[in-house]
Design a protein around this motif. Structure first.
Motif, PDB file in Angstrom:
ATOM      1  N   ASP A 118     -14.759  13.630  -5.867  1.00 47.23           N
ATOM      2  CA  ASP A 118     -13.754  13.182  -4.876  1.00 47.23           C
ATOM      3  C   ASP A 118     -12.872  12.061  -5.407  1.00 47.23           C
ATOM      4  N   GLN A 119     -13.007  11.760  -6.694  1.00 50.55           N
ATOM      5  CA  GLN A 119     -12.239  10.643  -7.264  1.00 50.55           C
ATOM      6  C   GLN A 119     -10.766  10.985  -7.472  1.00 50.55           C
ATOM      7  N   LEU A 120     -10.444  12.270  -7.395  1.00 52.73           N
ATOM      8  CA  LEU A 120      -9.077  12.686  -7.717  1.00 52.73           C
ATOM      9  C   LEU A 120      -8.190  12.793  -6.484  1.00 52.73           C
ATOM     10  N   LEU A 121      -8.516  12.039  -5.472  1.00 50.92           N
ATOM     11  CA  LEU A 121      -7.710  12.016  -4.252  1.00 50.92           C
ATOM     12  C   LEU A 121      -7.597  10.586  -3.753  1.00 50.92           C
ATOM     13  N   GLN A 122      -6.397  10.173  -3.392  1.00 49.31           N
ATOM     14  CA  GLN A 122      -6.200   8.868  -2.762  1.00 49.31           C
ATOM     15  C   GLN A 122      -5.967   9.087  -1.272  1.00 49.31           C
ATOM     16  N   SER A 123      -6.513   8.188  -0.471  1.00 46.57           N
ATOM     17  CA  SER A 123      -6.406   8.315   0.988  1.00 46.57           C
ATOM     18  C   SER A 123      -5.341   7.373   1.533  1.00 46.57           C
ATOM     19  N   PRO A 124      -4.763   7.723   2.698  1.00 48.69           N
ATOM     20  CA  PRO A 124      -3.793   6.805   3.311  1.00 48.69           C
ATOM     21  C   PRO A 124      -4.510   5.538   3.771  1.00 48.69           C
ATOM     22  N   ILE A 125      -3.903   4.372   3.509  1.00 47.17           N
ATOM     23  CA  ILE A 125      -4.519   3.106   3.948  1.00 47.17           C
ATOM     24  C   ILE A 125      -3.534   2.238   4.734  1.00 47.17           C
ATOM     25  N   GLY A 126      -2.375   2.788   5.045  1.00 49.05           N
ATOM     26  CA  GLY A 126      -1.395   2.017   5.809  1.00 49.05           C
ATOM     27  C   GLY A 126      -0.144   2.846   5.986  1.00 49.05           C
ATOM     28  N   SER A 127       0.804   2.292   6.732  1.00 44.34           N
ATOM     29  CA  SER A 127       2.025   3.049   7.017  1.00 44.34           C
ATOM     30  C   SER A 127       3.250   2.298   6.521  1.00 44.34           C
ATOM     31  N   VAL A 128       4.341   3.035   6.408  1.00 42.66           N
ATOM     32  CA  VAL A 128       5.609   2.416   6.017  1.00 42.66           C
ATOM     33  C   VAL A 128       6.012   1.373   7.061  1.00 42.66           C
ATOM     34  N   GLU A 129       5.786   1.673   8.323  1.00 45.93           N
ATOM     35  CA  GLU A 129       6.151   0.725   9.394  1.00 45.93           C
ATOM     36  C   GLU A 129       5.386  -0.598   9.216  1.00 45.93           C
ATOM     37  N   GLU A 130       4.125  -0.487   8.851  1.00 43.00           N
ATOM     38  CA  GLU A 130       3.330  -1.699   8.626  1.00 43.00           C
ATOM     39  C   GLU A 130       3.893  -2.483   7.436  1.00 43.00           C
ATOM     40  N   ALA A 131       4.288  -1.752   6.390  1.00 44.77           N
ATOM     41  CA  ALA A 131       4.872  -2.418   5.220  1.00 44.77           C
ATOM     42  C   ALA A 131       6.171  -3.131   5.598  1.00 44.77           C
ATOM     43  N   VAL A 132       6.983  -2.478   6.428  1.00 42.53           N
ATOM     44  CA  VAL A 132       8.226  -3.100   6.900  1.00 42.53           C
ATOM     45  C   VAL A 132       7.885  -4.379   7.658  1.00 42.53           C
ATOM     46  N   ALA A 133       6.890  -4.275   8.551  1.00 39.71           N
ATOM     47  CA  ALA A 133       6.506  -5.443   9.350  1.00 39.71           C
ATOM     48  C   ALA A 133       6.009  -6.583   8.463  1.00 39.71           C
ATOM     49  N   LEU A 134       5.415  -6.236   7.336  1.00 43.15           N
ATOM     50  CA  LEU A 134       4.901  -7.255   6.423  1.00 43.15           C
ATOM     51  C   LEU A 134       6.001  -7.885   5.561  1.00 43.15           C
ATOM     52  N   GLY A 135       7.200  -7.296   5.622  1.00 44.63           N
ATOM     53  CA  GLY A 135       8.303  -7.843   4.814  1.00 44.63           C
ATOM     54  C   GLY A 135       8.379  -7.271   3.418  1.00 44.63           C
ATOM     55  N   ALA A 136       7.830  -6.062   3.240  1.00 43.70           N
ATOM     56  CA  ALA A 136       7.762  -5.487   1.892  1.00 43.70           C
ATOM     57  C   ALA A 136       9.141  -5.158   1.318  1.00 43.70           C
ATOM     58  N   ASP A 137       9.264  -5.295   0.017  1.00 40.03           N
ATOM     59  CA  ASP A 137      10.471  -4.863  -0.677  1.00 40.03           C
ATOM     60  C   ASP A 137      10.312  -3.471  -1.286  1.00 40.03           C
ATOM     61  N   ALA A 138       9.097  -2.942  -1.278  1.00 38.31           N
ATOM     62  CA  ALA A 138       8.863  -1.561  -1.726  1.00 38.31           C
ATOM     63  C   ALA A 138       7.508  -1.114  -1.195  1.00 38.31           C
ATOM     64  N   VAL A 139       7.351   0.201  -1.123  1.00 42.84           N
ATOM     65  CA  VAL A 139       6.023   0.758  -0.849  1.00 42.84           C
ATOM     66  C   VAL A 139       5.593   1.552  -2.071  1.00 42.84           C
ATOM     67  N   ALA A 140       4.293   1.764  -2.198  1.00 44.16           N
ATOM     68  CA  ALA A 140       3.791   2.474  -3.369  1.00 44.16           C
ATOM     69  C   ALA A 140       2.719   3.465  -2.958  1.00 44.16           C
ATOM     70  N   ALA A 141       2.628   4.559  -3.708  1.00 44.86           N
ATOM     71  CA  ALA A 141       1.569   5.544  -3.484  1.00 44.86           C
ATOM     72  C   ALA A 141       1.252   6.217  -4.813  1.00 44.86           C
ATOM     73  N   THR A 142      -0.015   6.570  -4.951  1.00 47.54           N
ATOM     74  CA  THR A 142      -0.457   7.239  -6.184  1.00 47.54           C
ATOM     75  C   THR A 142      -0.414   8.749  -6.008  1.00 47.54           C
ATOM     76  N   VAL A 143       0.038   9.437  -7.055  1.00 43.65           N
ATOM     77  CA  VAL A 143      -0.138  10.889  -7.120  1.00 43.65           C
ATOM     78  C   VAL A 143      -0.864  11.199  -8.431  1.00 43.65           C
ATOM     79  N   TYR A 144      -2.033  11.805  -8.314  1.00 45.25           N
ATOM     80  CA  TYR A 144      -2.734  12.274  -9.513  1.00 45.25           C
ATOM     81  C   TYR A 144      -2.213  13.680  -9.820  1.00 45.25           C
ATOM     82  N   TRP A 145      -1.235  13.734 -10.700  1.00 41.60           N
ATOM     83  CA  TRP A 145      -0.666  15.024 -11.063  1.00 41.60           C
ATOM     84  C   TRP A 145      -1.710  15.833 -11.824  1.00 41.60           C
ATOM     85  N   GLY A 146      -1.963  17.039 -11.362  1.00 44.19           N
ATOM     86  CA  GLY A 146      -2.967  17.878 -12.019  1.00 44.19           C
ATOM     87  C   GLY A 146      -4.308  17.859 -11.311  1.00 44.19           C
TER      88      GLY A 146
END
Ligand code: FBP
Length: 278
Positions: free
Chosen positions: A100-128
């Motif tokens: 199960d190591q080849l999957l990342q789970s959601p841990i927050g939302s874009v709206e939450e990042a906006v509320a936090l004052g983020a300048d970018a959001v990030a997400a991992t994709v394990y290609w393959g």
């Protein structure tokens, strides 16, 4: 640099990305999601308090910090007003079974990042990965939501799966970065291919979408890591996103300053010597 359309969202992305990348001057982003991704194995016993590590790095000077939503909120007193924030919206622990190591789970939302004052959001994709489909669905939702707010989406484009023998091989990294650009990444973070020449191929294939090197496990000799940074800059990369090579370094602040200096054009030797790292 990329050209952005003069829509509100396009302008927002340009403004926020320039806060992180500073118009191409060479950016050092401090990645600090390791308590989620790796746990105690990454942390020397005298570095178990995230707040102390983050304070040291931020006061030494970085161009942004990349944190989980929970840590961004908890440690706002440390980073807010001192460094731009990138909120990482996916994650996993290394406690999971290997399958199960080849999957990342959601841990927050874009709206939450906006509320936090983020300048970018990030997400991992394990290609393959066998779970590539799920991660792409999540990536697409994040990228679309972020675009509506004019927030750039950073993809940690990590080729990783049963068919991939060498995740640092140039064609593998090149494929991951091109795939990330194809699915709308505004900024891509990926593995180092091991040489300036090969990394230049990767940067060129992204055609203006900024590419950043992922730090990787700590190198025992700081000068070797600084030389890698100099090479990725010479290859045209926008900078580097570094975790372990900073927070596991014997002198966190010296390493932070040296890494940033090299990304801004100092030679690895002069940066190392200036910080007593040679
Ligand atoms: P490092 O500089 O320590 O490699 O950090 C970059 C990073 O992408 C982190 O954001 C993440 O926690 C970690 O690497 C993932 O490591 P792994 O390659 O072991 O999955």
């Amino acid at each position: 640099m990329m050209e952005w359309p003069l829509t509100p969202g396009g302008v927002g992305k340009r403004v926020r990305l320039s806060r992180i990348l500073g118009g191409g001057r060479g950016a050092l982003v401090f990645a600090f999601d390791h308590w989620l991704e790796h746990g105690p194995r990454d942390f020397p016993r005298d570095r178990l308090r995230p707040s102390a590590v983050l304070e040291e790095v931020v006061s030494a000077g970085v161009d942004a910090v990349m944190l989980t939503p929970g840590d961004a909120r908890r440690y706002a007193d440390i980073w807010a007003g001192r460094a731009p924030l990138i909120v990482k919206l996916t994650g996993k622990t290394s406690l999971r079974p290997a399958g199960d190591q080849l999957l990342q789970s959601p841990i927050g939302s874009v709206e939450e990042a906006v509320a936090l004052g983020a300048d970018a959001v990030a997400a991992t994709v394990y290609w393959g990965s066998p779970a590539e489909d799920v991660m792409l669905e999540r990536w697409t939702a994040i990228r679309e939501a972020a675009a509506a707010y004019g927030i750039p989406a950073l993809q940690l484009a990590y080729p990783r799966g049963p068919a991939i023998r060498d995740r640092h091989a140039v064609d593998v990294v090149l494929y991951g970065v091109r795939a990330a650009v194809s699915v709308g990444a505004d900024l891509v973070k990926t593995y180092y291919t091991g040489s300036r020449e090969t990394f230049r191929l990767v940067v060129e294939a992204a055609e203006g979408v900024p590419v950043m090197m992922s730090g990787g496990p700590r190198r025992s000799r700081p000068l070797e890591f600084l030389r890698d940074l100099a090479d990725v800059r010479a290859a045209g990369a926008a900078g580097a996103v570094v975790g372990r090579n900073i927070f596991e370094a014997p002198d966190i602040q010296a390493m932070t300053r040296a890494a940033r200096a090299v990304l801004r054009g100092a030679t690895p030797e002069e940066a190392a010597e200036g910080e007593g790292l040679a």
